[in-house]
Scaffold this motif. Structure first.
Motif, PDB file in Angstrom:
ATOM      1  N   GLU A  68      31.842  -0.756  -4.333  1.00  0.00           N
ATOM      2  CA  GLU A  68      31.306  -1.762  -5.088  1.00  0.00           C
ATOM      3  C   GLU A  68      29.715  -2.050  -4.904  1.00  0.00           C
ATOM      4  OE1 GLU A  68      34.124  -5.105  -6.426  1.00  0.00           O
ATOM      5  OE2 GLU A  68      34.980  -4.378  -4.585  1.00  0.00           O
ATOM      6  N   LEU A  69      29.069  -1.841  -5.659  1.00  0.00           N
ATOM      7  CA  LEU A  69      27.218  -2.378  -5.355  1.00  0.00           C
ATOM      8  C   LEU A  69      26.824  -3.384  -5.850  1.00  0.00           C
ATOM      9  CD1 LEU A  69      25.877   1.422  -5.659  1.00  0.00           C
ATOM     10  CD2 LEU A  69      26.681   0.395  -3.612  1.00  0.00           C
ATOM     11  N   PRO A  70      26.019  -4.269  -5.391  1.00  0.00           N
ATOM     12  CA  PRO A  70      25.593  -5.214  -6.108  1.00  0.00           C
ATOM     13  C   PRO A  70      24.636  -5.155  -7.229  1.00  0.00           C
ATOM     14  CG  PRO A  70      24.396  -5.090  -3.797  1.00  0.00           C
ATOM     15  CD  PRO A  70      25.200  -3.909  -3.853  1.00  0.00           C
ATOM     16  N   GLU A  71      24.867  -6.164  -8.116  1.00  0.00           N
ATOM     17  CA  GLU A  71      24.080  -6.331  -9.368  1.00  0.00           C
ATOM     18  C   GLU A  71      22.658  -5.917  -9.235  1.00  0.00           C
ATOM     19  OE1 GLU A  71      25.724  -7.369 -12.244  1.00  0.00           O
ATOM     20  OE2 GLU A  71      24.086  -6.971 -13.582  1.00  0.00           O
ATOM     21  N   ALA A  72      21.972  -6.274  -8.210  1.00  0.00           N
ATOM     22  CA  ALA A  72      20.477  -6.039  -7.925  1.00  0.00           C
ATOM     23  C   ALA A  72      20.077  -4.713  -7.413  1.00  0.00           C
ATOM     24  CB  ALA A  72      19.955  -7.024  -6.901  1.00  0.00           C
ATOM     25  N   THR A  73      21.236  -3.868  -7.286  1.00  0.00           N
ATOM     26  CA  THR A  73      20.930  -2.510  -6.733  1.00  0.00           C
ATOM     27  C   THR A  73      19.905  -1.759  -7.407  1.00  0.00           C
ATOM     28  OG1 THR A  73      23.321  -2.218  -6.106  1.00  0.00           O
ATOM     29  CG2 THR A  73      22.120  -0.256  -6.250  1.00  0.00           C
ATOM     30  N   THR A  74      18.961  -0.959  -6.653  1.00  0.00           N
ATOM     31  CA  THR A  74      18.057  -0.001  -7.488  1.00  0.00           C
ATOM     32  C   THR A  74      18.258   1.075  -7.886  1.00  0.00           C
ATOM     33  OG1 THR A  74      17.059   0.677  -5.451  1.00  0.00           O
ATOM     34  CG2 THR A  74      16.035  -1.435  -6.089  1.00  0.00           C
ATOM     35  N   GLN A  75      17.761   1.776  -8.773  1.00  0.00           N
ATOM     36  CA  GLN A  75      18.204   3.006  -9.249  1.00  0.00           C
ATOM     37  C   GLN A  75      18.027   3.987  -8.100  1.00  0.00           C
ATOM     38  OE1 GLN A  75      17.435   3.871 -13.175  1.00  0.00           O
ATOM     39  NE2 GLN A  75      16.346   5.630 -12.750  1.00  0.00           N
ATOM     40  N   ASP A  76      16.955   3.752  -7.132  1.00  0.00           N
ATOM     41  CA  ASP A  76      16.746   4.979  -5.999  1.00  0.00           C
ATOM     42  C   ASP A  76      18.089   4.660  -5.003  1.00  0.00           C
ATOM     43  OD1 ASP A  76      14.662   5.810  -6.899  1.00  0.00           O
ATOM     44  OD2 ASP A  76      13.175   4.789  -5.590  1.00  0.00           O
ATOM     45  N   GLU A  77      18.525   3.530  -5.003  1.00  0.00           N
ATOM     46  CA  GLU A  77      19.738   2.837  -4.079  1.00  0.00           C
ATOM     47  C   GLU A  77      20.977   3.931  -4.599  1.00  0.00           C
ATOM     48  OE1 GLU A  77      18.229  -0.912  -2.042  1.00  0.00           O
ATOM     49  OE2 GLU A  77      19.407  -1.122  -3.974  1.00  0.00           O
ATOM     50  N   LEU A  78      21.224   3.688  -6.077  1.00  0.00           N
ATOM     51  CA  LEU A  78      22.322   4.143  -6.759  1.00  0.00           C
ATOM     52  C   LEU A  78      22.213   5.816  -6.470  1.00  0.00           C
ATOM     53  CD1 LEU A  78      24.769   3.858  -8.273  1.00  0.00           C
ATOM     54  CD2 LEU A  78      23.479   3.807 -10.503  1.00  0.00           C
ATOM     55  N   ALA A  79      20.929   6.250  -6.689  1.00  0.00           N
ATOM     56  CA  ALA A  79      21.032   7.782  -6.828  1.00  0.00           C
ATOM     57  C   ALA A  79      21.226   7.982  -5.578  1.00  0.00           C
ATOM     58  CB  ALA A  79      19.614   7.976  -6.904  1.00  0.00           C
ATOM     59  N   ALA A  80      20.756   7.480  -4.233  1.00  0.00           N
ATOM     60  CA  ALA A  80      21.209   7.904  -3.019  1.00  0.00           C
ATOM     61  C   ALA A  80      22.750   7.800  -2.505  1.00  0.00           C
ATOM     62  CB  ALA A  80      20.691   7.134  -1.966  1.00  0.00           C
ATOM     63  N   THR A  81      23.421   6.778  -3.262  1.00  0.00           N
ATOM     64  CA  THR A  81      24.840   6.639  -3.300  1.00  0.00           C
ATOM     65  C   THR A  81      25.483   8.012  -3.779  1.00  0.00           C
ATOM     66  OG1 THR A  81      24.788   4.283  -3.032  1.00  0.00           O
ATOM     67  CG2 THR A  81      26.889   5.197  -3.713  1.00  0.00           C
ATOM     68  N   ILE A  82      24.955   8.226  -5.096  1.00  0.00           N
ATOM     69  CA  ILE A  82      25.748   9.377  -5.625  1.00  0.00           C
ATOM     70  C   ILE A  82      25.293  10.765  -4.984  1.00  0.00           C
ATOM     71  CG2 ILE A  82      25.562  10.515  -7.884  1.00  0.00           C
ATOM     72  CD1 ILE A  82      24.982   8.384  -9.429  1.00  0.00           C
ATOM     73  N   GLN A  83      24.314  10.870  -4.372  1.00  0.00           N
ATOM     74  CA  GLN A  83      23.958  11.921  -3.715  1.00  0.00           C
ATOM     75  C   GLN A  83      24.722  12.062  -2.569  1.00  0.00           C
ATOM     76  OE1 GLN A  83      21.849  14.179  -5.220  1.00  0.00           O
ATOM     77  NE2 GLN A  83      22.690  15.434  -3.910  1.00  0.00           N
ATOM     78  N   ALA A  84      24.848  10.735  -1.928  1.00  0.00           N
ATOM     79  CA  ALA A  84      25.777  11.080  -0.686  1.00  0.00           C
ATOM     80  C   ALA A  84      27.383  11.318  -0.753  1.00  0.00           C
ATOM     81  CB  ALA A  84      25.916   9.711   0.123  1.00  0.00           C
ATOM     82  N   LEU A  85      27.811  10.800  -2.154  1.00  0.00           N
ATOM     83  CA  LEU A  85      29.240  11.460  -2.634  1.00  0.00           C
ATOM     84  C   LEU A  85      29.126  12.645  -2.987  1.00  0.00           C
ATOM     85  CD1 LEU A  85      29.807   8.172  -4.534  1.00  0.00           C
ATOM     86  CD2 LEU A  85      30.669   8.654  -2.403  1.00  0.00           C
ATOM     87  N   ASN A  86      28.109  13.503  -3.528  1.00  0.00           N
ATOM     88  CA  ASN A  86      28.131  14.758  -3.950  1.00  0.00           C
ATOM     89  C   ASN A  86      28.408  15.616  -2.603  1.00  0.00           C
ATOM     90  OD1 ASN A  86      27.762  14.520  -6.537  1.00  0.00           O
ATOM     91  ND2 ASN A  86      25.506  14.640  -6.573  1.00  0.00           N
ATOM     92  N   ASP A  87      27.534  14.931  -1.812  1.00  0.00           N
ATOM     93  CA  ASP A  87      27.417  15.791  -0.461  1.00  0.00           C
ATOM     94  C   ASP A  87      28.649  15.551   0.472  1.00  0.00           C
ATOM     95  OD1 ASP A  87      25.134  16.885  -1.300  1.00  0.00           O
ATOM     96  OD2 ASP A  87      23.875  15.370  -0.002  1.00  0.00           O
ATOM     97  N   ASP A  88      29.792  14.811   0.098  1.00  0.00           N
ATOM     98  CA  ASP A  88      30.847  14.421   1.203  1.00  0.00           C
ATOM     99  C   ASP A  88      31.979  15.368   0.890  1.00  0.00           C
ATOM    100  OD1 ASP A  88      32.856  13.412   2.345  1.00  0.00           O
ATOM    101  OD2 ASP A  88      32.498  11.328   2.128  1.00  0.00           O
ATOM    102  N   PRO A  89      32.256  16.205   1.706  1.00  0.00           N
ATOM    103  CA  PRO A  89      33.566  16.912   1.389  1.00  0.00           C
ATOM    104  C   PRO A  89      34.875  16.400   1.000  1.00  0.00           C
ATOM    105  CG  PRO A  89      32.907  17.419   3.503  1.00  0.00           C
ATOM    106  CD  PRO A  89      31.699  16.462   2.960  1.00  0.00           C
ATOM    107  N   ARG A  90      34.884  15.211   1.744  1.00  0.00           N
ATOM    108  CA  ARG A  90      36.154  14.373   1.461  1.00  0.00           C
ATOM    109  C   ARG A  90      36.270  13.775  -0.077  1.00  0.00           C
ATOM    110  NH1 ARG A  90      35.151  10.502   6.182  1.00  0.00           N
ATOM    111  NH2 ARG A  90      33.161  10.835   5.110  1.00  0.00           N
ATOM    112  N   VAL A  91      35.217  13.888  -0.717  1.00  0.00           N
ATOM    113  CA  VAL A  91      35.284  13.208  -2.108  1.00  0.00           C
ATOM    114  C   VAL A  91      35.646  14.359  -3.001  1.00  0.00           C
ATOM    115  CG1 VAL A  91      34.035  11.876  -3.772  1.00  0.00           C
ATOM    116  CG2 VAL A  91      33.759  11.400  -1.155  1.00  0.00           C
TER     117      VAL A  91
END
Ligand SMILES: NC(=O)c1ccc[n+]([C@@H]2O[C@H](COP(=O)([O-])OP(=O)(O)OC[C@H]3O[C@@H](n4cnc5c(N)ncnc54)[C@H](O)[C@@H]3O)[C@@H](O)[C@H]2O)c1
Length: 282
Positions: A68-91
């Motif tokens: 869960e990310l806050p409503e005020a999350t920036t696009q860059d922050e969301l992009a970083a979250t997605i990238q981290a999930l892409n890179d996480d072998p447990r996901v």
């Protein structure tokens, strides 16, 4: 009601059995499949869908995390979250819950999801693969519609089919899947001058518009097969895009709302998590 109900229960059972077998296969190797849903803000529809996802994942042994990310999350922050999930072998799988807040470009963010983890089938690579008839992870609602059509037993080759709605997650992929089966496909949408003129000639009508009761009995022919994707809340009740009782009186088979497409969509989502794991392993 003359029509037989296409409730999709046997599809859900079959898919879930296949998914559980896949999950167990990975568990046998010490791997737990994990789906992460990213929710920005608190859109009620997205929150409700997340709850349903959690319950469904629990039912088949897939680990579920709601990020869960806050409503005020920036696009860059969301992009970083997605990238981290892409890179996480447990996901194993990633879903971006929609709609996202207006400040975020939804398509740009979906495009960042690794195609092999894109269990919602919304990345450009997975969408494009449908055009090339090489889909591996496709939008779950479109898969659900195709499963229900197969369950109905109609022969698609040469069949007159009308798809009402041309969204990216339903109308467009379903139309392409139907072309692969050599159906004659007409797509109606908000710009169509006379939708009824098309639906009246159809052997199979699929509706995904979000307009409650759009398809009326005088718009379909006797014996038609009807797949209703719509989920609309009207006076506290969930209804589809089809004026159910009168249309069911003319149809040979029809999907109920609630039921039908919705439960099959969730079952396909879970099944896509196993497919994603298999793809990542190749
Ligand atoms: N059952 C499920 O699993 C599931 C999944 C996704 C969406 N849905 C539901 O399906 C419906 C459609 O969602 P979506 O995201 O595919 O669509 P959308 O909202 O992105 O697009 C609506 C489509 O309907 C068409 N349309 C609108 N009014 C029309 C009219 N009067 N005549 C003809 N066409 C018209 C538009 O041109 C557009 O193609 C919604 O009710 C949604 O809640 C259900």
């Amino acid at each position: 009601m003359a029509a037989t109900l296409l409730d999709g229960k046997s599809i859900v059972e079959r898919l879930n059995a296949e998914t559980v077998a896949g999950v167990e296969r990975y568990k046998g190797e010490g791997v737990t499949l994990k789906l992460v849903a990213v929710l920005v803000g608190s859109n009620p529809g997205a929150v409700a869908y997340a709850k349903m996802q959690k319950k469904a994942c629990d039912g088949v042994g897939i680990e579920y995390e709601l990020r869960e990310l806050p409503e005020a999350t920036t696009q860059d922050e969301l992009a970083a979250t997605i990238q981290a999930l892409n890179d996480d072998p447990r996901v194993t799988g990633i879903i971006l819950q929609t709609p996202v807040p207006m400040t975020i470009n939804q398509k740009a963010m979906q495009a960042l999801i690794s195609p092999k983890k894109d269990v919602d089938g919304v990345s450009p690579a997975n969408m494009g693969a449908i055009v090339l008839s090489r889909a591996r992870l496709a939008p779950c609602t479109a898969l659900s519609v195709m499963s229900l059509i197969r369950e109905s037993g109609v022969t698609l080759k040469g069949l007159e089919v009308v798809m009402v709605g041309h969204s990216e997650i339903v109308g467009k992929p379903v139309a392409l899947f139907l072309l692969d089966e050599l159906a004659t496909v007409t797509v109606c949408h908000i710009g169509t001058r006379d939708t009824a003129a098309h639906t009246r000639n159809a052997d199979l009508v699929i509706v995904a518009t979000g307009v409650p009761g759009l398809i009326k009995a005088d718009m379909v022919k006797d014996g038609v097969v009807v797949i209703d994707v719509g989920i609309n809340r009207v006076e506290g009740k969930i209804v589809g895009d089809v004026d159910f009782e009168p249309v069911a009186a003319k149809a040979s088979q029809i999907t109920p709302v609630p039921g039908g497409v919705g439960p099959c969509t969730v079952a396909h989502l879970l099944n896509n998590v196993v497919k994603a794991a298999d793809w990542q392993r190749e």
